[in-house]
Design an enzyme around this catalytic site. Structure first.
Site, PDB file in Angstrom:
ATOM      1  N   SER A 152       0.859  -1.188   0.000  1.00  0.00           N
ATOM      2  CA  SER A 152       0.000   0.000   0.000  1.00  0.00           C
ATOM      3  C   SER A 152       0.899   1.244   0.000  1.00  0.00           C
ATOM      4  O   SER A 152       1.795   1.333  -0.842  1.00  0.00           O
ATOM      5  CB  SER A 152      -0.932  -0.066   1.217  1.00  0.00           C
ATOM      6  OG  SER A 152      -2.058   0.750   1.059  1.00  0.00           O
ATOM      7  N   ASP A 308      -8.787  -7.170  -4.049  1.00  0.00           N
ATOM      8  CA  ASP A 308      -8.396  -5.834  -3.579  1.00  0.00           C
ATOM      9  C   ASP A 308      -8.907  -4.801  -4.576  1.00  0.00           C
ATOM     10  O   ASP A 308      -8.349  -4.642  -5.658  1.00  0.00           O
ATOM     11  CB  ASP A 308      -6.870  -5.763  -3.463  1.00  0.00           C
ATOM     12  CG  ASP A 308      -6.370  -4.403  -2.960  1.00  0.00           C
ATOM     13  OD1 ASP A 308      -7.179  -3.468  -2.808  1.00  0.00           O
ATOM     14  OD2 ASP A 308      -5.153  -4.298  -2.724  1.00  0.00           O
ATOM     15  N   HIS A 341      -8.075  -5.593   0.231  1.00  0.00           N
ATOM     16  CA  HIS A 341      -6.779  -4.939   0.379  1.00  0.00           C
ATOM     17  C   HIS A 341      -6.015  -5.464   1.601  1.00  0.00           C
ATOM     18  O   HIS A 341      -4.792  -5.573   1.590  1.00  0.00           O
ATOM     19  CB  HIS A 341      -6.994  -3.426   0.499  1.00  0.00           C
ATOM     20  CG  HIS A 341      -5.741  -2.618   0.514  1.00  0.00           C
ATOM     21  ND1 HIS A 341      -4.793  -2.679  -0.485  1.00  0.00           N
ATOM     22  CD2 HIS A 341      -5.264  -1.708   1.420  1.00  0.00           C
ATOM     23  CE1 HIS A 341      -3.795  -1.849  -0.204  1.00  0.00           C
ATOM     24  NE2 HIS A 341      -4.059  -1.257   0.941  1.00  0.00           N
TER      25      HIS A 341
END
Lengths: 361, 361
Positions: A152, A308, A341
């Site tokens: 991320s 995700d 995610h």
């Protein structure tokens, strides 16, 4: 894809703070966007031993609200015998510039008056974040990293490392990340920012440390959690179950388990995170727009997860193409897991196997 | 799938208020959840003419923040020669119970003191909403509807019509909708509700009409807009374009077009919608949990859109199975368009063709 409820442990995102946290003073920083910090402190932790050749160090970059305690929030990947093997590698976790866990950020005391920087904290970019980390490895006497790794926002930092410090990063592990936020990713960040900025207690950024915009900050966290899970993960974890009752109360308070979860996560967040840090860090990642990796001399492993939707797989496929266009060795793996995610934090098995293979060869 | 920017017109969700709005007093209402309203008004509009047999009426149900002016927000489907052909059908648009566009809702004057119901407004369910609409068609002398039609919350209302008034609804057009909200759908609603409830100006629901929780209400709308579009629609509409400038200002204010859009939508929403209505209506749709259509005597057309992740296609496939299990004629069409949930408002062509065929036969 079956959901293993045991994988959703609270500690994945909220590992206890480090007890071996250290600090380095790395001097003044002229920021890319024009601001200046007169004296920057970076908080970091290390695990494992730096070898004699000083070539076994791995820098781990945290996601938006993480900290230097990488062995806590990434326990599935870091530790003795794990993919990022602390018996083999010297692992360095840092808190990001602009954060609120020891590295200089908006809640840190301003050198002029000892009060928080708050609205005086400059806008920062990924370049500034990595500059601080580069100075840390200079301090530690490390010339070239075995790898940088992150998911991320941490993956965006790892990418920035490879173009900002070419020749100092052999390998980059970039998971659930991207080269530039899409309009939708910026949009989710903006809604979360506005929840804070429109809270009257934000006060233009200059709130007392004990009376900040908790209402807005908790809503911003709820928006975040909505984007971390997949629809199927929400369904498996909560379904339509009511919170501790068989029938609705028919009132505006909490009725469903998912509501309880979001409110709990929102409230808890206000006790560990600074609202201005949230604004500064989301701004920084929204600005990042890497259009080429041609400066890089690194080898890449890109990982994405099928469910995700916040950092969808096509962004990692795009990264693979960028790396190949730059002549860098690169591979991309899409892992089919139902966790959304959050999979980049939860999955040690598949991600770990690919990462172990990538780092070992 | 190419994006036609022209399809994103502001007026799709904010059609001007009706100039032919009428009102019916339909008496007291004992609500399913236990509350009571002493006197209910329903605001409605009609287009076309009721035929002599009184069997050509179609009730159109609006989505969460819509109103009775269906010919405005659903101009792609309603009008002379359109799928819901006002030359053939007598089309009735109503404002939902609990809304804020003329039908009794939290902002309406309480009969006891003329001040808004506000926190005194009872929790309502879909059953209550449809009971009010049933009484309206009783008032209009209509025994059996040619059809009910609606998308999103409007589709949930159309479904509820078919099980609550069996024999009075020949056909039901249910688009971008579901039989029961998933945990993720409840979660998005809850984050939006908390943005309002945690705004100190909400004051437990009893805010002055001119000093309500605008900050929270605008954030709730931003969360909504994030869920209405698909990732690709956001990308096509905004990309990473800056708002009226070539370089970022490097400040916390608006930098990107998508941020400007969300803030604009949020602010605009506070001028046309009541925060308590938002709470009451989202609560109502979260409660709906239709597990069977066995009470129904209607024929169904279910439509879903490939990029709608808020009301995903699997929910419409589930509705198809429920209708078949109940022995009702039913079909489901998934339309491949890039617009996300908003497609049910934007698409007149494909949706219109299926709907026209469905209503005509």
């Amino acid at each position: 894809m079956e959901i293993d409820p045991g994988l959703f442990q609270e500690n994945e995102r909220t590992a206890p703070s480090a007890d071996n946290r250290r600090y380095a003073q790395i001097g003044p920083l002229d920021c890319e966007a024009g601001g200046r910090l007169e004296e920057v402190t970076i908080a970091y932790e290390t695990w494992g031993k730096l070898n004699a050749a000083r070539d076994n160090a791995i820098v781990v970059c945290h996601a938006l609200t993480g900290d230097s305690h990488a062995i806590g929030w990434w326990s599935n990947l870091i530790g003795p015998g794990k993919a990022i093997d602390t018996d083999r590698y010297f692992v360095i976790g840092t808190n990001s510039l602009g954060g609120c866990q020891g590295t200089t950020g908006p809640a840190s005391p301003h050198p002029d008056d000892g009060r928080p920087y708050a609205s005086r904290f400059p806008i920062i970019t990924l370049r500034d974040m990595i500059e601080v980390q580069i100075r840390l490895i200079d301090t530690l006497g490390i010339d070239c990293l075995r790898a940088v790794a992150g998911g991320s926002m941490g993956g965006m930092q790892a990418l920035q490392w490879t173009v900002q410090a070419p020749g100092r990063v052999r390998k980059a592990f970039v998971t659930a990340s991207c080269a530039a936020h899409s309009a939708m990713q910026i949009g989710f960040n903006e809604a979360a920012r506005q929840a804070i900025i429109r809270d009257p207690k934000w006060r233009g950024g200059d709130y007392p440390p004990d009376d900040g915009p908790d209402a807005g900050l908790s809503v911003s966290r709820m928006i975040g959690h909505l984007s971390f899970l997949s629809e199927q993960a929400f369904a498996a974890k909560f379904g339509r179950r009511l919170q501790g009752k068989d029938r609705p109360d028919y009132r505006l308070g909490v009725e469903f388990e998912v509501e309880s979860y979001l409110n709990y996560q929102g409230d808890k967040f206000t006790r560990r995170f600074d609202a201005n840090s949230f604004l500064i860090l989301t701004r920084a990642i929204d600005y990042l727009e890497l259009t080429s990796l041609s400066a890089s001399e690194s080898e890449y492993l890109f990982v994405s997860f099928s469910t995700d939707w916040l950092y969808p797989s096509h962004q990692s496929r795009h990264l693979l193409q960028m790396a190949r266009d730059a002549g860098c060795p690169a591979r991309h793996v899409e892992i089919d897991l139902p966790y959304g995610h959050d999979a980049f934090l939860l999955d040690g098995v598949q991600q770990g196997a690919h990462l172990n293979d990538f780092l070992s060869n």
